[in-house]
Design an enzyme around this catalytic site. Structure first.
Site, short mmCIF file in Angstrom:
data_model
loop_
_atom_site.label_atom_id
_atom_site.label_comp_id
_atom_site.label_asym_id
_atom_site.label_seq_id
_atom_site.Cartn_x
_atom_site.Cartn_y
_atom_site.Cartn_z
N GLU A 256 -4.61 3.34 -10.43
CA GLU A 256 -4.29 4.76 -10.51
C GLU A 256 -5.41 5.55 -11.19
O GLU A 256 -5.62 6.73 -10.87
CB GLU A 256 -2.96 4.97 -11.24
CG GLU A 256 -1.76 4.32 -10.55
CD GLU A 256 -1.60 4.71 -9.10
OE1 GLU A 256 -2.04 5.82 -8.71
OE2 GLU A 256 -1.03 3.91 -8.33
N HIS A 259 -7.76 6.80 -8.56
CA HIS A 259 -7.31 8.08 -7.98
C HIS A 259 -7.58 9.24 -8.94
O HIS A 259 -8.09 10.29 -8.53
CB HIS A 259 -5.80 8.02 -7.70
CG HIS A 259 -5.41 7.18 -6.53
ND1 HIS A 259 -5.86 7.41 -5.25
CD2 HIS A 259 -4.58 6.11 -6.44
CE1 HIS A 259 -5.33 6.53 -4.43
NE2 HIS A 259 -4.55 5.72 -5.12
#
Length: 489
Positions: A256, A259
């Site tokens: 994550e 991202h």
């Protein structure tokens, strides 16, 4: 004000409202009280209705007809707005609001059905979501392929036929490698023991910072399904913990962060414009996967992580080289997000095929569980024990994200290409990774991919970074070399 200036002022407000809507979604998946689901559905429906009205405002066509961009960034912004306006104008306001309302409610139904391992309880809700997505797809496709219309929302310019050709080249070599690895004698041991969840979160925060996540503009929370949300000065991520599996937490966090780092790195001048977000989910996924796998699971980085794990949890009973094998161990399993690098894409290809069948009307949502189990057995050789291990494991379909799954594998393909170029340009990278310092890699990715936001088209971003056309070959070569070495093939 010129037509261009008026258009961009309107777009600025639309982008700001879009960020508010994202924050509502983040709240729903993290800290919202369970009893607020019905009210949140109405809030999301009203917000989506407002956004839809702005995206279909008649003035947009008037501005676009005469707007003159001042530079290349302006031209790219106009390109995005023209595409978004054309798409929004084909979707009735009633349908946009109903989709927002139904998918907001469906997420809660999915979570309850998953916890109860009860697909039958969710099937009618899924059928309603599929009906609405099929209606949307047919409206947007305007006579073209409905699935391509949904795919284009996440990967502009991609088509299912083109992806099927790429995926068809991946599948046989992935299956062959998987079978050879699982048939090899011996192999790395699994990690055993119990691992304090608070310590997992502390180490995951350390890893997030090491990979360049700016905590002054972000935060880490827990959720059932890890995700990243937001952009610019407010980019949030979530992770999850399991006392028996610290890798789930640590590598979900690194994933994550990939991202989030993309969103945080985009040029500040692009904030609240169409260029102020990742250009596609395939490019986005390329960042999360290269952070997680080619960097985070490398021999060099895991040699450093081994020491940090022992400092956090005590002796692991293995040296750094054995730990590298354990981190990358192939194993039987049902869950996509827990899959190893070799088998992960086989999980994605299953979903890609099944969702295409549902959107085409050839697979009824009520029959999804049986179709999933049959296909899983054909691909992996065994069946899920229940729906929570099978068709209910992912949140995507409950919230209407049809066309999203193939971008995971496309992102892996892009990550393979980027890793080859990165290693070419930064030949001493492993020395830094062995010190727990991925910054030479994350700087290269920032400068060659992330800062551009939506300036270039998706494949163009990757092609410019690697100096050629992307293909599946570098990913396959990387996997065969890495796992051939680990398993002595």
């Amino acid at each position: 004000m010129s037509a261009y200036d008026e258009l961009m002022a309107h777009q600025h407000e639309t982008e700001v409202l879009g960020h508010v809507a994202m924050r509502l979604s983040w709240d729903q998946e993290t800290v919202m009280p369970r009893g607020a689901a019905e009210q949140r559905a109405e809030e999301m429906a009203v917000m989506e209705g407002l956004l839809h009205r702005r995206r279909t405002d008649p003035r947009l066509a008037e501005w676009l007809a005469v707007a003159e961009a001042p530079d290349a960034a302006g031209e790219a912004s106009l390109r995005h707005i023209r595409r978004d306006v054309a798409r929004a104008q084909r979707v009735p306001a009633r349908l946009a609001s109903e989709l927002a309302r139904v998918t907001s409610m469906a997420q809660g139904h999915w979570a309850a059905a998953r916890a109860a391992d009860d697909f039958a309880a969710f099937a009618p809700v899924l059928a309603r979501v599929v009906d609405l997505k099929r209606e949307e797809a047919q409206a947007v496709a305007d006579g073209g392929d409905p699935y391509d219309a949904l795919l284009d929302d996440f990967e502009p310019g991609a088509t299912a036929d083109r992806l099927s050709e790429m995926f068809g080249a991946l599948r046989p070599r992935l299956r062959d490698l998987r079978d050879r690895v699982l048939g090899a004698p011996g192999g790395p041991e699994a990690l055993g023991g119990r691992f304090d969840e608070a310590a997992q979160l502390r180490l995951s925060a350390e890893l997030a910072t090491a990979f360049g996540y700016d905590m002054a503009r972000g935060r880490i929370d827990r959720a059932v399904h890890p995700f990243s949300s937001g952009g610019g000065q407010d980019v949030r991520i979530t992770t999850r913990t399991d006392p028996a599996d610290p890798f789930n937490c640590l590598y979900s966090t690194i994933h994550e962060v990939g991202h989030a780092a993309y969103e945080q790195a985009i040029r500040p001048a692009y904030r609240f414009t169409p260029l102020g977000r990742g250009v596609s989910m395939g490019v986005h996924e390329s960042q999360s996967r290269i952070y997680e796998n080619q960097l985070g699971r490398s021999r060099a980085f895991t040699s450093w992580l081994h020491g940090r794990m022992e400092a956090a949890f005590g002796p692991l009973g293995m040296d750094a080289e054995a730990f590298y094998g354990t981190v990358n161990r192939l194993h039987r399993g049902h869950i996509r997000t827990e899959a190893d690098e070799v088998q992960y894409n086989l999980h994605v290809l299953l979903r890609f095929d099944l969702e295409r069948e549902m959107i085409a009307g050839r697979l009824a949502p009520a029959d999804l569980e049986a179709a999933w189990n049959d296909r899983f057995e054909a691909d992996f050789g065994y069946r899920p024990a229940g729906a929570a291990q099978g068709c209910l494991q992912d949140v995507h379909w409950s919230v209407g994200l049809f066309g999203y799954f193939p971008t995971y594998t496309l992102g892996n393909v892009y990550a393979g290409c980027l890793d080859a170029a990165l290693r070419r340009d930064v030949p001493d990278l492993d020395a830094a990774l062995a010190e727990g310092d991925p910054s030479p890699a994350t700087r290269w990715l920032r400068d060659n991919v992330q800062v551009h936001g939506g300036l270039y088209r998706p494949r163009e971003v990757i092609a410019r970074a690697i100096g050629g056309d992307p293909s599946e070959a570098p990913l396959l070569d990387y996997l065969e070399a890495k796992f051939g070495d680990i398993y002595g093939l």
